[in-house]
Design a protein around this motif. Structure first.
Motif, mmCIF file in Angstrom:
data_model
loop_
_atom_site.group_PDB
_atom_site.id
_atom_site.type_symbol
_atom_site.label_atom_id
_atom_site.label_comp_id
_atom_site.label_asym_id
_atom_site.label_seq_id
_atom_site.Cartn_x
_atom_site.Cartn_y
_atom_site.Cartn_z
ATOM 1 N N THR A 127 -7.240 6.183 11.130
ATOM 2 C CA THR A 127 -5.954 5.433 11.118
ATOM 3 C C THR A 127 -5.010 6.269 10.995
ATOM 4 O O THR A 127 -4.147 5.965 11.989
ATOM 5 N N THR A 185 -3.828 2.477 6.390
ATOM 6 C CA THR A 185 -3.177 3.553 7.045
ATOM 7 C C THR A 185 -1.937 4.235 6.515
ATOM 8 O O THR A 185 -2.219 5.527 6.020
ATOM 9 N N MET A 186 -0.849 3.448 6.138
ATOM 10 C CA MET A 186 0.184 4.341 5.733
ATOM 11 C C MET A 186 -0.042 5.148 4.266
ATOM 12 O O MET A 186 0.381 6.065 4.004
ATOM 13 N N PHE A 235 5.546 -0.280 14.409
ATOM 14 C CA PHE A 235 5.120 -0.201 15.672
ATOM 15 C C PHE A 235 5.717 -1.247 16.427
ATOM 16 O O PHE A 235 5.889 -1.440 17.671
ATOM 17 N N SER A 263 0.823 -1.194 0.065
ATOM 18 C CA SER A 263 0.025 -0.002 0.143
ATOM 19 C C SER A 263 0.993 1.135 0.091
ATOM 20 O O SER A 263 0.369 2.199 -0.492
ATOM 21 N N VAL A 264 2.060 1.347 0.577
ATOM 22 C CA VAL A 264 2.877 2.428 0.782
ATOM 23 C C VAL A 264 3.402 2.917 -0.883
ATOM 24 O O VAL A 264 3.532 4.145 -1.239
ATOM 25 N N VAL A 265 3.253 1.829 -1.744
ATOM 26 C CA VAL A 265 3.750 2.254 -3.169
ATOM 27 C C VAL A 265 2.616 2.973 -3.705
ATOM 28 O O VAL A 265 2.768 3.938 -4.369
ATOM 29 N N TYR A 266 1.411 2.424 -3.515
ATOM 30 C CA TYR A 266 0.228 3.207 -3.903
ATOM 31 C C TYR A 266 0.204 4.568 -3.383
ATOM 32 O O TYR A 266 0.132 5.420 -4.075
ATOM 33 N N GLY A 324 -9.754 0.802 6.717
ATOM 34 C CA GLY A 324 -8.465 0.383 7.844
ATOM 35 C C GLY A 324 -7.290 0.815 7.183
ATOM 36 O O GLY A 324 -6.318 0.678 7.819
ATOM 37 N N ALA A 360 -1.570 6.521 13.519
ATOM 38 C CA ALA A 360 -0.191 6.252 13.152
ATOM 39 C C ALA A 360 0.662 7.535 13.446
ATOM 40 O O ALA A 360 1.851 7.298 13.643
ATOM 41 N N LEU A 361 0.065 8.645 12.898
ATOM 42 C CA LEU A 361 0.868 9.756 13.156
ATOM 43 C C LEU A 361 1.443 10.110 14.523
ATOM 44 O O LEU A 361 2.562 10.676 14.807
ATOM 45 N N PRO A 371 -7.745 -4.134 10.601
ATOM 46 C CA PRO A 371 -6.777 -3.279 9.780
ATOM 47 C C PRO A 371 -5.197 -3.446 10.399
ATOM 48 O O PRO A 371 -5.427 -3.848 11.468
ATOM 49 N N ILE A 412 -3.281 -1.359 11.255
ATOM 50 C CA ILE A 412 -2.895 -0.350 12.082
ATOM 51 C C ILE A 412 -3.325 -0.891 13.621
ATOM 52 O O ILE A 412 -2.545 -0.884 14.563
ATOM 53 N N PHE A 464 11.073 2.525 2.746
ATOM 54 C CA PHE A 464 10.365 3.112 1.739
ATOM 55 C C PHE A 464 9.634 4.199 2.098
ATOM 56 O O PHE A 464 9.641 5.491 1.766
ATOM 57 N N TYR A 465 8.750 3.820 3.130
ATOM 58 C CA TYR A 465 7.870 4.961 3.838
ATOM 59 C C TYR A 465 8.602 6.098 4.278
ATOM 60 O O TYR A 465 8.124 7.053 4.051
ATOM 61 N N ILE A 498 -2.025 8.317 5.095
ATOM 62 C CA ILE A 498 -1.073 9.322 5.371
ATOM 63 C C ILE A 498 -0.333 9.900 4.585
ATOM 64 O O ILE A 498 -0.581 11.220 4.361
ATOM 65 N N MET A 499 0.025 9.304 3.509
ATOM 66 C CA MET A 499 0.783 9.738 2.314
ATOM 67 C C MET A 499 0.034 10.872 1.590
ATOM 68 O O MET A 499 0.689 12.024 1.112
#
Lengths: 283, 253, 279
Positions: A238, A213-214, C212, A115-118, A211, A242-243, C113, C115, C235-236, A217-218
């Protein structure tokens, strides 16, 4: 002796079989244990319906995050559901089986893209497009909706394809024999029969979107406010967790776990709906 | 080879859920003897066979009443060790079911379960069993190839050999030739004729001619009841029950 | 006015075909874009050197190690639990209220999810069990996350083993466990491995649950109790904190290749499995 061995194995396996359930309970217990006292102290109303999120001053209202999560999820559905269902119909009804045999695994393969790539694609490609053509900061409800919509496509497609594929061929043949075109047979017969399965796919896609998250955030911008347009920057539930989890302490941290509880409840409701729909489609 | 035993069945009833599939069967099977069981489909023949090695236990809905003695052992008793029972009572199923293993490993499956691990012992068992099932000559050069590569008739003889490798006292056969061509059938029957010198054999068949050729005694089952049992030579010539007569003369079933 | 059926048919084909092409185009674009930008960055040095200046320069070697270890630990824990569960559900019990509850739990767990897994892993493994941010904390968290996948795929695979195999094994005097070990599991193995590969793929791409629990240390780990950073987390961080977009692309390219490879292998296995079953 052999019987004792068998009995030991059976009992061990029974114990193991409860591992998933036990994990689920453990997760629920610990998230609630951290968040529930805070929730009870603050009051459900103040926590859910106040728009004031200033952790440093002791104000914890997550209403903007709830609204944002719902908007982003709703937007993702607007993008992902029609596209995904159309795809599923096309692959099942309008192309030869051989094309389907190649396309479906390809799409499922793509479900594995992290998902981070998306999210990154959202930042690099989608957000600048929105900024230059529609205005606003770019990182916004719209950007998140587009990215999440794409992310849930494989989920929606794969479950819908299965649902449509399990409609007996005799239904189609019945309709075609009465002189219906392919499309008439699809929308009058096939879609009605596969409805519950498709709904389940869409709901599971929603679960994934709410759900995520990452990636969110981006691309969502992360401002704590109630969005007034699709071009506003928002922060989802979410993202909020995380933030701030990295540096939160005391009450603030408990508030984040309470946010987790809200998310948990949302997801449980969505899952139950999806399961109910699945059950219906099995019948 | 261990001594074959006499089997005594007393007032046996079997239920699958609410279905009453066997009704009060009483029957003796002498040792070193072939009992043929004939009857139309759904008459309880297979259910009867599956009580003799307690394979019905796998079906949680099944229930039995009555008593079966195999030698000294009361095999219907709840304390009966079904695992050792099944080592004494081998079974060949209607369709050949090779396990997804090599020919050799299929044969060695039972002996290995009994703890036989030494290569030369297993080699010896494999060869002897394959010979007894009239398959040795056809496969002796390719024992390590997959059992799926054999023809249907060969596979069924493999299944028979696999049973014999356990050195059972009793061999149960559930319509073993129903899917086979006449030549394969002849091979199996040839093997059975030799085997009955040393084993007690129960052969369920839907082919009355096969019963006539192979069985010493024949029993006729109908709708879960034992209608008639007697020496094969007598039963096929002068059945006492009219239903037996109708069945063997091909009027139904 | 009523539109003739032929016209609606043509419109439908155009619409649905267009949607399908669009979907595929978008998904392919994502891959091509990332690989196109990222592969030029990738070199042997990039793969084998440690990062310098928080990843601004140097390579990604420690994150490769992290990406390898974390899913490995996760699968090592989830595999016996998942396969054991599916064996119990299929071979040792009949459908009852209890199996219903177990299945319900598994389905719910599948929908949680990442998280939430992260929060749980942090509070439970990192804090309460005092394991700290480390490979084991991360691996345990991921293990819970992929457990439903392994249970489901194993159950499907085991259910597909013909009943006749079991009957033959029992009739030859095998106990239930011997039957499971010698006949059922070997026959179901390709299907089970598919589930494992899918789980590995998911673990490789996971960020929220990992960051986490396993932390984000760029040092090479000495033991399971050291923190690691996976490629996805690296990467993130590179992309989000704008440390180095170039290296972010490079990392993303390797990440995508790893995930696609793992998924391709698992689908290949699944197809072989299905082909063998229908033969």
């Amino acid at each position: 002796m052999r019987n004792t061995g068998e009995r030991i194995v059976q009992n061990a396996l029974m114990l193991v079989a409860f591992s998933a359930l036990a994990s689920l309970l453990l997760i629920a217990v610990f998230i609630f244990k951290e968040g529930l006292p805070f929730l009870l102290r603050t009051g459900l109303r103040d926590f859910l319906l106040s728009s004031d999120w200033r952790p440093q001053e002791g104000h914890f209202g997550i209403y903007p995050m709830i609204v944002s999560s719902l908007w982003v999820t709703f937007g993702a559905m607007l993008v992902g559901a029609p596209l995904g269902i159309a795809c599923a119909i096309f692959l099942n009804e309008f192309v030869p089986k051989s094309v389907m045999r190649v396309t479906k695994p390809t799409i499922e393969l793509l479900a594995g893209i992290p998902s981070v790539v998306y999210g990154f694609i959202g930042v690099i490609v989608v957000a600048p497009l929105i900024r230059s053509h529609l205005g606003g900061p770019g990182l916004s409800v719209l950007c998140a909706a587009v990215i999440l919509g794409i992310m849930i496509l494989p989920t929606v497609i794969s479950i819908s394809v299965d649902a449509i594929g399990s409609v007996p061929n005799s239904y189609r043949e019945g309709a075609l024999a009465l002189g219906a075109t392919r499309w008439q047979s699809v929308h009058m017969v096939v879609l009605k029969a596969a409805r519950s399965g498709i709904v389940a796919g869409v709901i599971l896609g929603m679960g994934r979107a709410i759900g995520e998250t990452m990636a969110v955030i981006m691309v969502a911008g992360n401002s704590v406010k109630i969005p007034h347009s699709a071009l506003d920057s928002v922060r989802t539930l979410t993202a909020n967790i995380a933030l701030e989890m990295g540096y939160a302490t005391g009450q603030h941290r408990q508030a984040l776990f309470a946010t987790g509880i809200v998310l948990f409840v949302f997801i449980m409701i969505l899952n139950s709906l999806a399961m109910a729909a699945m059950k219906k489609s099995v019948k | 080879m261990s001594d074959p035993v006499q089997i005594s069945v007393r007032n046996l009833s079997v239920y699958y859920g609410k279905q009453h599939v066997l009704r009060g069967i009483t029957l003796d099977i002498p040792s070193r003897h072939v009992l043929g069981i004939i009857g139309p489909a759904g008459s309880g023949k297979t259910a009867f066979l599956r009580t003799l090695n307690r394979l019905n236990d796998l079906n949680p809905d099944s229930r039995m009443e009555g008593k079966i003695l195999m030698g000294e052992t009361e095999i219907t008793h709840s304390d009966c060790d079904v695992v050792s029972l099944r080592k004494r009572v081998g079974m060949v199923f209607a369709l050949p079911v090779p396990l997804p293993l090599s020919i050799y490993d299929n044969l060695a499956y039972g002996p290995r379960l009994s703890g036989i691990r030494k290569r030369f012992q297993l080699d010896e068992i494999v060869e002897r069993s394959l010979k007894a099932a009239v398959l040795w000559e056809e496969v002796k050069d390719r024992l390590q190839t997959s059992a799926f590569r054999l023809s249907g008739g060969q596979q069924q003889r493999l299944c028979l050999a696999r049973v014999l490798a356990m050195e059972p006292e009793v061999v149960l056969l559930d319509e073993p030739c129903s899917g086979l061509d006449p030549i394969s059938t002849a091979r199996i029957e040839e093997a059975l004729m030799t085997l009955k010198a040393t084993h007690t054999i129960v052969l369920v068949t839907n082919n009355t001619k096969q019963a006539a050729r192979v069985a010493d005694t024949t029993a006729f089952f109908l709708m879960g009841e034992l209608i008639e049992v007697g020496p094969t030579s007598r039963l096929f010539v002068a059945p006492t029950d009219s239903r037996t007569n109708e069945y063997i003369s091909g009027r139904f079933g | 006015m009523r539109v003739p059926p032929k016209v609606t048919q043509a419109i439908a084909v155009a619409l649905f075909g267009g949607a399908t092409v669009l979907t595929l185009a978008v998904l392919v674009f994502v891959i091509v874009f990332v690989l196109g930008k990222g592969l030029p960055v990738v070199s042997l040095d990039f793969l084998l050197q440690s990062p310098r200046e928080m990843g601004k320069a140097g390579g990604i070697f420690p994150t490769l190690v992290g990406t390898f270890l974390l899913p490995l630990v996760a699968v090592a824990i989830a595999f016996p639990l998942g396969v054991g569960t599916s064996v119990y559900l299929t071979e040792y019990t009949v459908e009852s209220r209890m199996t219903g509850v177990i299945r319900f739990g598994t389905d719910c767990l599948a929908g949680i999810p990442s998280i939430i897994f992260g929060l749980f892993g942090y509070i439970f493994f990192v804090e309460i069990l005092q394991m700290g941010w480390c490979i084991l904390s991360g691996g345990l968290t991921l293990a819970i996350m992929v457990l439903p996948t392994i249970i489901r795929t194993s159950e499907e695979a085991i259910k597909a083993v013909p009943t006749s195999y079991r009957e033959v094994s029992f009739s030859l005097g095998a106990t239930r466990w011997e039957t499971v070990l010698k006949v059922v599991l070997p026959t179901a193995l390709p299907g089970i491995v598919t589930g494992v590969m899918l789980s590995i793929g998911r673990s490789i791409g996971e960020t929220a649950a990992v960051i986490f629990t396993a932390g984000a240390s760029l040092r090479l780990p000495d033991s399971l109790f050291d923190s690691v950073r996976t490629m996805a987390v690296h990467f993130y961080i590179l992309a989000r904190e704008g440390i180095s977009i170039e290296n972010a692309y490079g990392t993303a390219a390797i990440l995508i290749i790893a995930v696609l490879l793992v998924n391709a292998v698992s689908y290949g296995l699944m197809n072989r499995f299905i082909a063998r079953r229908t033969k």
